[in-house]
Design a protein around this motif. Structure first.
Motif, PDB file in Angstrom:
ATOM      1  N   PRO A 124       4.240  -3.815  31.161  1.00  0.00           N
ATOM      2  CA  PRO A 124       5.468  -4.243  30.476  1.00  0.00           C
ATOM      3  C   PRO A 124       6.642  -3.265  30.551  1.00  0.00           C
ATOM      4  O   PRO A 124       7.800  -3.693  30.396  1.00  0.00           O
ATOM      5  N   THR A 125       6.400  -1.991  30.780  1.00  0.00           N
ATOM      6  CA  THR A 125       7.502  -1.021  30.690  1.00  0.00           C
ATOM      7  C   THR A 125       7.711  -0.183  31.953  1.00  0.00           C
ATOM      8  O   THR A 125       8.653   0.606  32.010  1.00  0.00           O
ATOM      9  N   ALA A 126       6.847  -0.328  32.942  1.00  0.00           N
ATOM     10  CA  ALA A 126       6.951   0.500  34.143  1.00  0.00           C
ATOM     11  C   ALA A 126       7.827  -0.155  35.203  1.00  0.00           C
ATOM     12  O   ALA A 126       7.571  -1.276  35.629  1.00  0.00           O
ATOM     13  N   GLU A 127       8.877   0.563  35.615  1.00  0.00           N
ATOM     14  CA  GLU A 127       9.635   0.151  36.793  1.00  0.00           C
ATOM     15  C   GLU A 127       8.899   0.690  38.014  1.00  0.00           C
ATOM     16  O   GLU A 127       8.448   1.837  38.019  1.00  0.00           O
ATOM     17  N   VAL A 128       8.769  -0.135  39.041  1.00  0.00           N
ATOM     18  CA  VAL A 128       7.955   0.244  40.195  1.00  0.00           C
ATOM     19  C   VAL A 128       8.808   0.351  41.457  1.00  0.00           C
ATOM     20  O   VAL A 128       9.574  -0.558  41.781  1.00  0.00           O
ATOM     21  N   ILE A 129       8.679   1.480  42.155  1.00  0.00           N
ATOM     22  CA  ILE A 129       9.329   1.695  43.451  1.00  0.00           C
ATOM     23  C   ILE A 129       8.231   1.778  44.504  1.00  0.00           C
ATOM     24  O   ILE A 129       7.370   2.655  44.444  1.00  0.00           O
ATOM     25  N   LEU A 130       8.246   0.852  45.463  1.00  0.00           N
ATOM     26  CA  LEU A 130       7.239   0.832  46.518  1.00  0.00           C
ATOM     27  C   LEU A 130       7.840   1.384  47.807  1.00  0.00           C
ATOM     28  O   LEU A 130       8.837   0.870  48.314  1.00  0.00           O
ATOM     29  N   ILE A 131       7.229   2.440  48.327  1.00  0.00           N
ATOM     30  CA  ILE A 131       7.667   3.065  49.566  1.00  0.00           C
ATOM     31  C   ILE A 131       7.045   2.333  50.751  1.00  0.00           C
ATOM     32  O   ILE A 131       5.828   2.131  50.804  1.00  0.00           O
ATOM     33  N   PRO A 172       0.622  -0.227  48.420  1.00  0.00           N
ATOM     34  CA  PRO A 172       0.836  -1.588  47.919  1.00  0.00           C
ATOM     35  C   PRO A 172      -0.213  -2.019  46.907  1.00  0.00           C
ATOM     36  O   PRO A 172       0.078  -2.815  46.007  1.00  0.00           O
ATOM     37  N   THR A 173      -1.436  -1.503  47.003  1.00  0.00           N
ATOM     38  CA  THR A 173      -2.476  -1.884  46.035  1.00  0.00           C
ATOM     39  C   THR A 173      -2.169  -1.297  44.655  1.00  0.00           C
ATOM     40  O   THR A 173      -2.410  -1.951  43.632  1.00  0.00           O
ATOM     41  N   ILE A 174      -1.625  -0.085  44.600  1.00  0.00           N
ATOM     42  CA  ILE A 174      -1.231   0.506  43.318  1.00  0.00           C
ATOM     43  C   ILE A 174      -0.058  -0.274  42.736  1.00  0.00           C
ATOM     44  O   ILE A 174      -0.023  -0.570  41.528  1.00  0.00           O
ATOM     45  N   THR A 191       9.144   5.309  35.269  1.00  0.00           N
ATOM     46  CA  THR A 191       9.176   4.770  36.629  1.00  0.00           C
ATOM     47  C   THR A 191       7.967   5.258  37.404  1.00  0.00           C
ATOM     48  O   THR A 191       7.595   6.430  37.331  1.00  0.00           O
ATOM     49  N   VAL A 192       7.368   4.348  38.163  1.00  0.00           N
ATOM     50  CA  VAL A 192       6.255   4.694  39.041  1.00  0.00           C
ATOM     51  C   VAL A 192       6.691   4.479  40.485  1.00  0.00           C
ATOM     52  O   VAL A 192       7.048   3.367  40.871  1.00  0.00           O
ATOM     53  N   ALA A 227      -1.235  -3.421  41.156  1.00  0.00           N
ATOM     54  CA  ALA A 227      -1.941  -3.188  39.896  1.00  0.00           C
ATOM     55  C   ALA A 227      -0.981  -3.077  38.719  1.00  0.00           C
ATOM     56  O   ALA A 227      -1.369  -3.269  37.563  1.00  0.00           O
ATOM     57  N   LEU A 228       0.289  -2.776  39.009  1.00  0.00           N
ATOM     58  CA  LEU A 228       1.294  -2.623  37.949  1.00  0.00           C
ATOM     59  C   LEU A 228       2.147  -3.868  37.751  1.00  0.00           C
ATOM     60  O   LEU A 228       3.131  -3.834  37.009  1.00  0.00           O
ATOM     61  N   GLU A 229       1.745  -4.963  38.383  1.00  0.00           N
ATOM     62  CA  GLU A 229       2.535  -6.203  38.326  1.00  0.00           C
ATOM     63  C   GLU A 229       2.858  -6.626  36.886  1.00  0.00           C
ATOM     64  O   GLU A 229       3.988  -7.009  36.570  1.00  0.00           O
ATOM     65  N   LYS A 230       1.904  -6.533  35.986  1.00  0.00           N
ATOM     66  CA  LYS A 230       2.106  -7.034  34.625  1.00  0.00           C
ATOM     67  C   LYS A 230       2.300  -5.915  33.604  1.00  0.00           C
ATOM     68  O   LYS A 230       2.246  -6.163  32.399  1.00  0.00           O
TER      69      LYS A 230
END
Length: 251
Positions: free
Chosen positions: A132-139, A122-124, A116-117, A127-130
């Motif tokens: 394949p394995t990272a779940e993204v949490i945006l604060i 928002p720019t980071i 998980t990242v 960058a992780l949009e595609k």
């Protein structure tokens, strides 16, 4: 003593002590205070230090915008990003700070296992949009546009609920005496809070950030788990940091 030798000694004092007091240096060198003040004026004009009343402080780095920063030392930042990404393990939560160096970490994160990242940039996250394995949490929160990161109470509250395994911290300056610093008070507070919530904090530093001081301190060098620096950084320049940091990784 030659003028060049004297100025080099003044820079050595500045790196070691974090400040230079003109009267004290004049006494140590057995010279007039006017001579030292002239040296300091000339060095300030050469952008080697910052003149203040009674002496000098390390120079504060310039703060170009995000686009301009992306063009600085790109190959070096790629190496640092690769070394940082190699620290990530399966199932971990990592927190990526904003900035062009941490963007290189995002581009090089492992793709063969899940993790998980969390990020307040928002720019980071984009960058992780595609990935394949990272779940993204945006604060979320108020955006500090210079670095494109969320700051303020909303961001602080959301971060308080997270316990990242690793925080990859970005700063604009590092100094053995004055620690790790950045140019904005609110951004410094957020960075410090993320570090407090994280099990480990690593800082990626390109050479132009070393021995510099920005207005707002984030952490002392001794408070982070490690520094990640380019291999070409001289041993002499790194020596005071090795005495303070838990580890230094070279990439």
């Amino acid at each position: 003593m030659l003028t060049t030798q004297r100025k080099n000694l003044i820079l050595d004092l500045l790196r070691r002590d974090g400040q230079v007091v003109a009267k004290r240096v004049a006494e140590n060198f057995s010279l007039s205070e006017d001579t030292i003040r002239r040296d300091l004026r000339e060095m300030a004009a050469q952008r080697l230090l910052k003149r203040v009343h009674g002496g000098a402080l390390p120079l504060a780095p310039e703060l170009p915008d995000l686009t301009a920063r992306g063009e600085i030392s790109s190959e070096m930042k790629q190496r640092l990003g690769t070394a940082a990404a190699a620290l990530v393990r399966p199932g971990q939560m990592i927190f990526l700070d904003g900035g062009t160096t941490t963007a290189e970490i995002a581009r090089r994160l492992p793709r063969e296992f899940a993790f998980t990242v969390a990020t307040h940039s928002p720019t980071i996250a984009t960058a992780l949009e595609k990935h394949p394995t990272a779940e993204v949490i945006l604060i979320g929160g108020r955006i500090y546009k210079h670095s494109m990161v969320s700051t303020g109470a909303v961001a602080m509250t959301a971060i308080s609920g997270l316990r990242p395994d690793i925080f990859f911290l970005g700063v604009t300056a590092a100094h053995p005496v004055h620690g790790l610093s950045t140019g904005d008070l609110e951004e410094a507070a957020i960075k410090r809070h993320i570090a407090r919530c994280s099990a480990e904090t690593y800082v990626l530093l390109t050479p132009e950030k070393l021995d510099m001081v920005s207005p707002c301190q984030v952490l002392a060098i001794s408070e982070v788990s490690g520094l990640i620096v380019p291999t070409e950084t001289s041993a002499a320049r790194l020596r005071p940091y090795r005495e303070l940091a838990a580890s230094i990784l070279e990439a």
